[in-house]
Design an enzyme around this catalytic site. Sequence first.
Site, short mmCIF file in Angstrom:
data_model
loop_
_atom_site.label_atom_id
_atom_site.label_comp_id
_atom_site.label_asym_id
_atom_site.label_seq_id
_atom_site.Cartn_x
_atom_site.Cartn_y
_atom_site.Cartn_z
N LEU A 358 -17.25 -3.94 12.12
CA LEU A 358 -16.92 -2.59 12.57
C LEU A 358 -17.19 -1.58 11.47
CD1 LEU A 358 -13.50 -3.23 14.30
CD2 LEU A 358 -15.65 -2.68 15.41
N GLY A 359 -17.01 -1.99 10.23
CA GLY A 359 -17.21 -1.05 9.15
C GLY A 359 -17.01 -1.75 7.82
N GLY A 361 -16.23 -0.83 3.49
CA GLY A 361 -15.89 0.23 2.56
C GLY A 361 -15.48 -0.36 1.24
N GLY A 362 -14.92 0.50 0.38
CA GLY A 362 -14.57 0.09 -0.97
C GLY A 362 -13.64 -1.11 -1.03
N PHE A 363 -12.81 -1.29 0.00
CA PHE A 363 -11.82 -2.35 -0.07
C PHE A 363 -12.18 -3.57 0.75
CE2 PHE A 363 -9.57 1.20 -1.71
CZ PHE A 363 -8.85 0.66 -2.74
N GLY A 364 -13.32 -3.56 1.38
CA GLY A 364 -13.70 -4.73 2.15
C GLY A 364 -14.29 -4.38 3.49
N VAL A 366 -14.46 -4.82 7.80
CA VAL A 366 -13.58 -5.00 8.94
C VAL A 366 -14.38 -5.53 10.12
CG1 VAL A 366 -11.98 -3.88 10.50
CG2 VAL A 366 -12.15 -3.12 8.17
N LYS A 381 -9.47 -7.33 8.58
CA LYS A 381 -9.98 -6.72 7.37
C LYS A 381 -10.01 -7.75 6.26
CE LYS A 381 -9.57 -2.61 4.66
NZ LYS A 381 -9.20 -1.23 4.79
N ASP A 484 -2.60 7.01 1.33
CA ASP A 484 -4.01 7.26 1.62
C ASP A 484 -4.16 7.91 3.00
OD1 ASP A 484 -6.63 7.39 0.90
OD2 ASP A 484 -7.10 5.29 1.28
#
Length: 683
Positions: A358-359, A361-364, A366, A381, A484
């Site tokens: 799905l996406g 980013g910086g943290f992993g 999903v 995630k 956040d």
Amino acid sequence: MSLQALHLASLLLLLSPDCRWAHAAAGQLIYNGFKGANLTLDGGAAVTPDGLLVLTNGSIQMKGHAFHPSPLPFRDPGAPNPAAARSFSTAFVFAVFGQYADLSADGLAFFVAADRAVLSTALPGKFLGLLSDADNGNRSAHIFAVELDTLFHAEFRDPNSNHVGVDVDSLVSRAAADAGYYDDATGEFRNLTLISRKPIHVWVDYDGGAARVTVTMAPLGVPRPKRPLLQTAVDLSDVVSGTAYVGFSSATGVLRSRHFVVGWSFAMDGPAPALNISELPSLPPSGPKPRSKVLEIALPVASAALVLAVGGAAYTWVRRRSKYAEVREDWELPFGPHRFSYEDLFHATRGFSGEQLLGAGGFGSVYRGVLRKTGTEVAVKKVSSPAPHEPSKQQGMRAFVAEVASLGRLRHRNLVQLLGYCRRRGELLLVYNYMPNGSLDKHLHDRSKGAALNWPQRLHIIRGVASALLYLHEDWERVVVHRDVKASNVLLDSEMNGRLGDFGLARLYDHGADAHTTHVVGTIGYLAPELGHTGKPTPATDVFAFGAFLLEITCGRRPVEEDDHQDGGSNRVMLADRVVEQWRKGSITSVVDARMDPDGCDPEEVSLVLKLGLLCSHPLSHGRPTMRQVVQYLDGNTVLPDLSPAAYLGFTEMEERMCRRELGQIATSTSMGTTVSGLSGGR
Ligand SMILES: *[C@@H]1O[C@H](CO)[C@@H](O)[C@H](O)[C@H]1NC(C)=O
Ligand SMILES: *[C@@H]1O[C@H](CO)[C@@H](O)[C@H](O)[C@H]1NC(C)=O
Ligand SMILES: *[C@@H]1O[C@H](CO)[C@@H](O)[C@H](O)[C@H]1NC(C)=O
Ligand SMILES: *[C@@H]1O[C@H](CO)[C@@H](O)[C@H](O)[C@H]1NC(C)=O
Ligand SMILES: *[C@@H]1O[C@H](CO)[C@@H](O)[C@H](O)[C@H]1NC(C)=O
Ligand SMILES: *[C@@H]1O[C@H](CO)[C@@H](O)[C@H](O)[C@H]1NC(C)=O
């Protein structure tokens, strides 16, 4: 096993098609087993020496087709209605051998396709080798299929993972039914499990005059049930306008399944000839059970087989263990209910396949998934380094898992529910409820998305997020600072309610216990200035971020944008500055997102939200309202203090300079500054 492929009269006729096919019952195919059959095979398809037609051979991400080599005429120029597709009838026996007895594999389909090109570009996995992403739903695909689908795909509106569907140019079935049959004697419905490894007999009839498809199925050996499983109006006239290929398609995704067809008959303009069951080849043994005969005949062979079987099982077990290996420790016991097994998550996300992504980013990353036990749609995630800012990894992980378990108890209609976690070496997986409408960020900033959200929708989302933050700050048993808050962490559920997500980062703020924390986590533009020197997130820093969020959602612009400067360079422009500037000019509402329908915009509401956004963005933490006050202002229960833009000009000219300097330091001192929420869903 008498394994013979009988073509009856058809073979000769097929060599010179059209007019002879047009004349009734002669056009028949019958294969009681496929030994010596003249079929076109591709992909994983093959015929075994025993005469079994194998469509997929146990490789993953593979498709296989088997079809009659020449196209058949689906039009009869001599018929009363020459424009109608001809009636046809087919019967076949198939079996699906999944990798696991209890876990869905992928399915197979009988098809009628006008063009071979569609099959060659078709995709494996959920597309069953019939269509590609681009063709799916395109009426120029000219393909009709009866799918025997063993996986649930929400995007194809599948009813479950064990169904029969009638498809025309799309994997979204025109009609579908649970696999099974109606018992002739009692009239009761009996389930059939497609992946049972047992042979299943299927009859498909198309009535060209009535434009109707009928599908019937039963276990092999049970006579054709009188009541069909599925009957639906489908007109194939515009699907096959001339000749078409008939045959079978199947595909695998991440699981090693094998699909067999044991026998097949087909006829134009009449019932398909009956298969002779005693002539059909037998399927491979369905389980690893050694036959008792082996024991009687040769004990040594049996013991050797046993040793091999044990060795094999041990090998499989070891491989399986390493594939699905997890880290579990005693201290996790109290968190048991929140723990997911890696194997479940692996299967839910189809092996974390790219298709499910799905996406990132910086943290992993999903992934979207469906839990097979409950059928729940989830977002999983994968976080590679779960507690990077803890000195001791072990301690950090413990605290983190405790937090996940405790946050899992948070319940609020505007929070994305955290369902649980799973640990692997160097990897943490967080499982959330899946949000079908994706992240707010996409709706606000992705211009390729359809219509922009209107004001009432935006206000509804704002109210939802505010109430979620109030719950975290004041209404739960402990103070939880989100840390956040931003548009990409606001997800939209199917009813377009805003839900605050991504607690992966949130740390519990336990009244001073956490005071030594000096690490700043967050996103530029949403970071309160005091974070620069205290480094300590508080409810007031969440309020600051919420203020930036209010301005962002109302104006449809990011809190900080790069702007081309008059002198050629580029400059960071704070959204708050723009708003204050317009307010000073007496036209604060002119900053609203121009893509919103102006009719739905209540200028008073817009101006209240903008002023509240500025108030929350106050550079000094004690100047900001609490979330409780914010909710009261939004509900109109309290009147917003009468502020003038001049008050804000004060900030922008003096203090803000200082704030910006601090923001700049944060931006350079933390690589985590630009988090990207992965939880964004929806396509
Ligand atoms: C399946 O068939 C493909 C293509 O013929 C081949 O590359 C692959 O090795 C086969 N897989 C197995 C498990 O036999
Ligand atoms: C198989 O069928 C095709 C088309 O009907 C024909 O051209 C071909 O000669 C046949 N092959 C064999 C080996 O019978
Ligand atoms: C459908 O497929 C045809 C032929 O491949 C193509 O020309 C057409 O653009 C496609 N239509 C859509 C909506 O994708
Ligand atoms: C048939 O399967 C459905 C769905 O899996 C299930 O709800 C139902 O109880 C089953 N019926 C029988 C008779 O096993
Ligand atoms: C089916 O095949 C068997 C063995 O070849 C044969 O003895 C039997 O007559 C056949 N049955 C029918 C109905 O054709
Ligand atoms: C997503 O939102 C739209 C409105 O923008 C709504 O019509 C649709 O039903 C939602 N999607 C889902 C999957 O619920």
